[in-house]
Design an enzyme around this catalytic site. Structure first.
Site, PDB file in Angstrom:
ATOM      1  N   GLN A 188       0.781  -1.246   0.000  1.00  0.00           N
ATOM      2  CA  GLN A 188       0.000   0.000   0.000  1.00  0.00           C
ATOM      3  C   GLN A 188       0.811   1.294   0.000  1.00  0.00           C
ATOM      4  O   GLN A 188       0.505   2.223  -0.754  1.00  0.00           O
ATOM      5  CB  GLN A 188      -0.953   0.010   1.207  1.00  0.00           C
ATOM      6  N   GLU A 219       1.188  -1.268   8.342  1.00  0.00           N
ATOM      7  CA  GLU A 219       0.399  -0.125   8.816  1.00  0.00           C
ATOM      8  C   GLU A 219       0.319   0.033  10.337  1.00  0.00           C
ATOM      9  O   GLU A 219       0.711   1.050  10.902  1.00  0.00           O
ATOM     10  CB  GLU A 219      -1.021  -0.260   8.233  1.00  0.00           C
ATOM     11  N   ASP A 275       0.500   3.742   6.035  1.00  0.00           N
ATOM     12  CA  ASP A 275       0.772   3.369   4.646  1.00  0.00           C
ATOM     13  C   ASP A 275       0.494   4.528   3.689  1.00  0.00           C
ATOM     14  O   ASP A 275       1.397   5.093   3.087  1.00  0.00           O
ATOM     15  CB  ASP A 275      -0.103   2.178   4.249  1.00  0.00           C
ATOM     16  N   GLY A 302      -8.050  20.587  19.363  1.00  0.00           N
ATOM     17  CA  GLY A 302      -7.657  21.990  19.445  1.00  0.00           C
ATOM     18  C   GLY A 302      -8.266  22.669  20.657  1.00  0.00           C
ATOM     19  O   GLY A 302      -8.701  22.024  21.612  1.00  0.00           O
ATOM     20  N   GLY A 303      -8.314  23.971  20.617  1.00  0.00           N
ATOM     21  CA  GLY A 303      -8.820  24.717  21.759  1.00  0.00           C
ATOM     22  C   GLY A 303     -10.342  24.818  21.792  1.00  0.00           C
ATOM     23  O   GLY A 303     -10.898  25.443  22.705  1.00  0.00           O
TER      24      GLY A 303
HETATM   25  N1  COA Z   1      11.844 -10.224  -9.181  1.00  0.00           N
HETATM   26  C1  COA Z   1      12.538 -10.954  -8.286  1.00  0.00           C
HETATM   27  N2  COA Z   1      12.474 -10.759  -6.955  1.00  0.00           N
HETATM   28  C2  COA Z   1      11.673  -9.787  -6.515  1.00  0.00           C
HETATM   29  C3  COA Z   1      10.931  -8.965  -7.390  1.00  0.00           C
HETATM   30  C4  COA Z   1      11.035  -9.220  -8.776  1.00  0.00           C
HETATM   31  N3  COA Z   1      10.357  -8.512  -9.670  1.00  0.00           N
HETATM   32  N4  COA Z   1      10.235  -8.087  -6.658  1.00  0.00           N
HETATM   33  C5  COA Z   1      10.517  -8.335  -5.363  1.00  0.00           C
HETATM   34  N5  COA Z   1      11.400  -9.354  -5.279  1.00  0.00           N
HETATM   35  C6  COA Z   1      11.970  -9.933  -4.060  1.00  0.00           C
HETATM   36  C7  COA Z   1      12.763  -8.953  -3.242  1.00  0.00           C
HETATM   37  O1  COA Z   1      14.029  -8.751  -3.804  1.00  0.00           O
HETATM   38  C8  COA Z   1      12.797  -9.686  -1.893  1.00  0.00           C
HETATM   39  O2  COA Z   1      13.793 -10.683  -1.956  1.00  0.00           O
HETATM   40  P1  COA Z   1      14.866 -10.969  -0.757  1.00  0.00           P
HETATM   41  O3  COA Z   1      14.050 -11.114   0.489  1.00  0.00           O
HETATM   42  O4  COA Z   1      15.531 -12.225  -1.202  1.00  0.00           O
HETATM   43  O5  COA Z   1      15.766  -9.812  -0.697  1.00  0.00           O
HETATM   44  C9  COA Z   1      11.461 -10.404  -1.872  1.00  0.00           C
HETATM   45  O6  COA Z   1      10.934 -10.311  -3.210  1.00  0.00           O
HETATM   46  C10 COA Z   1      10.405  -9.891  -0.924  1.00  0.00           C
HETATM   47  O7  COA Z   1      10.511  -8.515  -0.646  1.00  0.00           O
HETATM   48  P2  COA Z   1       9.999  -7.960   0.767  1.00  0.00           P
HETATM   49  O8  COA Z   1       9.965  -6.494   0.668  1.00  0.00           O
HETATM   50  O9  COA Z   1      10.839  -8.547   1.863  1.00  0.00           O
HETATM   51  O10 COA Z   1       8.499  -8.518   0.863  1.00  0.00           O
HETATM   52  P3  COA Z   1       7.711  -9.115   2.112  1.00  0.00           P
HETATM   53  O11 COA Z   1       6.386  -9.519   1.556  1.00  0.00           O
HETATM   54  O12 COA Z   1       8.442 -10.184   2.821  1.00  0.00           O
HETATM   55  O13 COA Z   1       7.536  -7.901   3.121  1.00  0.00           O
HETATM   56  C11 COA Z   1       6.812  -5.678   3.765  1.00  0.00           C
HETATM   57  C12 COA Z   1       6.540  -6.942   2.919  1.00  0.00           C
HETATM   58  C13 COA Z   1       5.789  -4.637   3.396  1.00  0.00           C
HETATM   59  C14 COA Z   1       6.681  -6.046   5.256  1.00  0.00           C
HETATM   60  C15 COA Z   1       8.246  -5.182   3.476  1.00  0.00           C
HETATM   61  O14 COA Z   1       8.388  -5.000   2.092  1.00  0.00           O
HETATM   62  C16 COA Z   1       8.570  -3.863   4.176  1.00  0.00           C
HETATM   63  O15 COA Z   1       8.811  -3.812   5.382  1.00  0.00           O
HETATM   64  N6  COA Z   1       8.600  -2.770   3.409  1.00  0.00           N
HETATM   65  C17 COA Z   1       8.969  -1.465   3.916  1.00  0.00           C
HETATM   66  C18 COA Z   1       7.883  -0.850   4.741  1.00  0.00           C
HETATM   67  C19 COA Z   1       6.571  -0.764   4.015  1.00  0.00           C
HETATM   68  O16 COA Z   1       6.463  -0.209   2.955  1.00  0.00           O
HETATM   69  N7  COA Z   1       5.542  -1.289   4.687  1.00  0.00           N
HETATM   70  C20 COA Z   1       4.189  -1.046   4.299  1.00  0.00           C
HETATM   71  C21 COA Z   1       3.700  -1.887   3.261  1.00  0.00           C
HETATM   72  S1  COA Z   1       2.094  -1.282   2.839  1.00  0.00           S
END
Ligand code: COA
Length: 415
Positions: A17, A139, A168, A247-248
């Site tokens: 998001q 979030e 988010d 607020g106030g």
């Molecule tokens: N091709 C190949 N690999 C891809 C890719 C693509 N097109 N797009 C993503 N990936 C891989 C990434 O490189 C990552 O690999 P790695 O773990 O080996 O380095 C993997 O996909 C997953 O990425 P990640 O961001 O860890 O996803 P997640 O689902 O495990 O975590 C979140 C999701 C949101 C918790 C995390 O991305 C995060 O903390 N983001 C920052 C904060 C944020 O934006 N949070 C709010 C989300 S609304």
């Protein structure tokens, strides 16, 4: 008509998001947003909270309008080649992967700089540098760590998160502002920069008034506009203030006609100082205008509970809309508690393009929230979100790939 960000090309490496909110907004300002997704699955939200089997969810469609989608396995050498070409030809890369993911992919800041020194790299992370910088964040974690949860809810209940996605979508907005500012600065510096919007910081920014109150509390040991005053006790930290106005000007949510069966038959009522005489007249207490217990805002702070109880006796005789009509005539600040159903059906929001009906080839018509920012010289036309990889061939052709090369990438499962 042209749009504000015409000619700006965004490499959209975002998911879920926060990041998609940012790039959707930039697309609504006219940027060409190219969303890079993993082949096969794409952004995880395409399949989350699905209401129609096999069809992109509303979660995805409502956060990815006006974008193009290319599928790419960026962990293969060939995929990295395509990604490098995109980096060379785009102005901005936006990402919100877990900390370190971009580096693990080989897309370091140095690598990007070497390919395209003008590129701006916008990132959402849960936390900025510090003890939690390596944490994955969603979030509600941001709402809790940014001060929103400890200051939301009622005094006698647990900390509470709000339905407004301030962690988010709120952070996505912060990042968009940073990116636009960096684009502006690039006009003179001719180079890109890193733009970081940590979710904790964005939530805290939106909770600024609570840090204000923390310092007031430390100095005066009380907060007169909080419901704990005058009878309850204050501790060391800003307490939860229920529905009291921040607020106030004291405010409260009051029942209206039908509250017993309608969960949203309520109105937010503010006893603004300037409107006090009219409040007294409207509710049938004209003597309160000169009564010294009620005459000044300071005196009223000691009696807010009985004052709002009396006003509520009046609001309970009317629907929230009838009460609104009367109160607006006297410029008494108030607002109906609107349900999502009422908002979805509100004609004025349709007319301004804030609620938009969009047609999607797989799901049919659905409602979305359009661009909430209205610009007189940069109108927004909301178009549907892309299907997974819908523009892969088109984007690769623009990057110089021929039919044969595209077919080879497909056979090798790179796209
Ligand atoms: N091709 C190949 N690999 C891809 C890719 C693509 N097109 N797009 C993503 N990936 C891989 C990434 O490189 C990552 O690999 P790695 O773990 O080996 O380095 C993997 O996909 C997953 O990425 P990640 O961001 O860890 O996803 P997640 O689902 O495990 O975590 C979140 C999701 C949101 C918790 C995390 O991305 C995060 O903390 N983001 C920052 C904060 C944020 O934006 N949070 C709010 C989300 S609304």
């Amino acid at each position: 008509m042209t749009q504000a960000l015409d000619g700006v090309r965004i490499l959209d490496f975002t998911h879920v998001q926060s990041g998609p909110t940012c790039t959707q907004l930039l697309a609504w300002f006219g940027a060409d947003v190219i969303k890079v997704e993993r082949a096969g699955s794409g952004d995880a939200t395409r399949a989350q909270l699905r209401d129609i089997p096999g069809v992109d969810s509303l979660y995805f469609t409502m956060l990815n309008h006006n974008k193009r989608s290319i599928t790419l396995d960026t962990k293969t050498a060939k995929g990295r080649e395509v990604l490098d070409k995109l980096i060379t030809t785009c102005d901005v890369l936006v990402e919100n992967f877990a900390p370190g993911a971009l580096d693990r992919m080989g897309i370091t800041w140095e690598h990007i700089q070497a390919l395209n020194p003008r590129m701006i790299v916008g990132s959402v992370k849960g936390f900025g540098p510090g003890p939690y910088e390596d944490c994955k964040v969603y979030e509600n974690v941001a709402q809790c760590a940014g001060g929103a949860a400890s200051t939301t809810g009622f005094d006698d209940g647990p900390p509470m998160v709000t339905g407004a996605q301030i962690g988010d979508s709120g952070t996505g907005l912060h990042l968009a502002i940073g990116i636009v500012a960096a684009l502006y600065q690039r006009n003179t510096t001719v180079r890109g920069q890193k733009v970081l919007a940590p979710m904790q910081d964005a939530v805290l920014n939106l909770c600024r008034v609570k840090l204000r109150d923390q310092q007031r509390l430390e100095r005066t040991h009380t907060l007169h506009e909080y419901p704990q005053y005058p009878d309850g006790k204050f501790g060391e930290a800003v307490p939860r203030a229920g529905n009291a106005s921040g607020g106030g000007q004291p405010g409260a949510i009051l029942k209206c006609l039908g509250w017993e069966t309608d969960a949203n038959a309520y109105i937010y009522f503010i006893t603004q100082g300037a409107a006090w005489p009219d409040v007294c007249r409207v509710i049938g207490e004209p003597d309160w205008i000169d009564d010294e217990a009620y005459a000044t805002p300071q005196a009223r702070l000691l009696h807010l509970k009985p004052i709002f109880a009396r006003i509520e006796q009046w609001t309970m005789t009317l629907t929230k809309f009838e009460a609104m009509d009367i109160l607006n005539k006297y410029d008494i600040p108030c607002g109906p508690i609107l349900s999502m159903k009422e908002i979805a059906e509100e004609p004025a929001l349709r007319e301004t393009g804030t609620i938009v009906e969009v047609d999607h080839p797989a799901r049919g018509k659905y409602l979305t929230v359009g661009n909430p920012i209205k610009m007189s010289d940069s109108p927004t036309v909301v178009t549907r979100s892309p299907l997974l990889g819908e523009h892969t061939d088109e984007i690769l052709a623009q990057l110089g790939y021929g039919v044969q090369a595209i077919s080879e990438l497909r056979s090798a499962a790179v796209i």
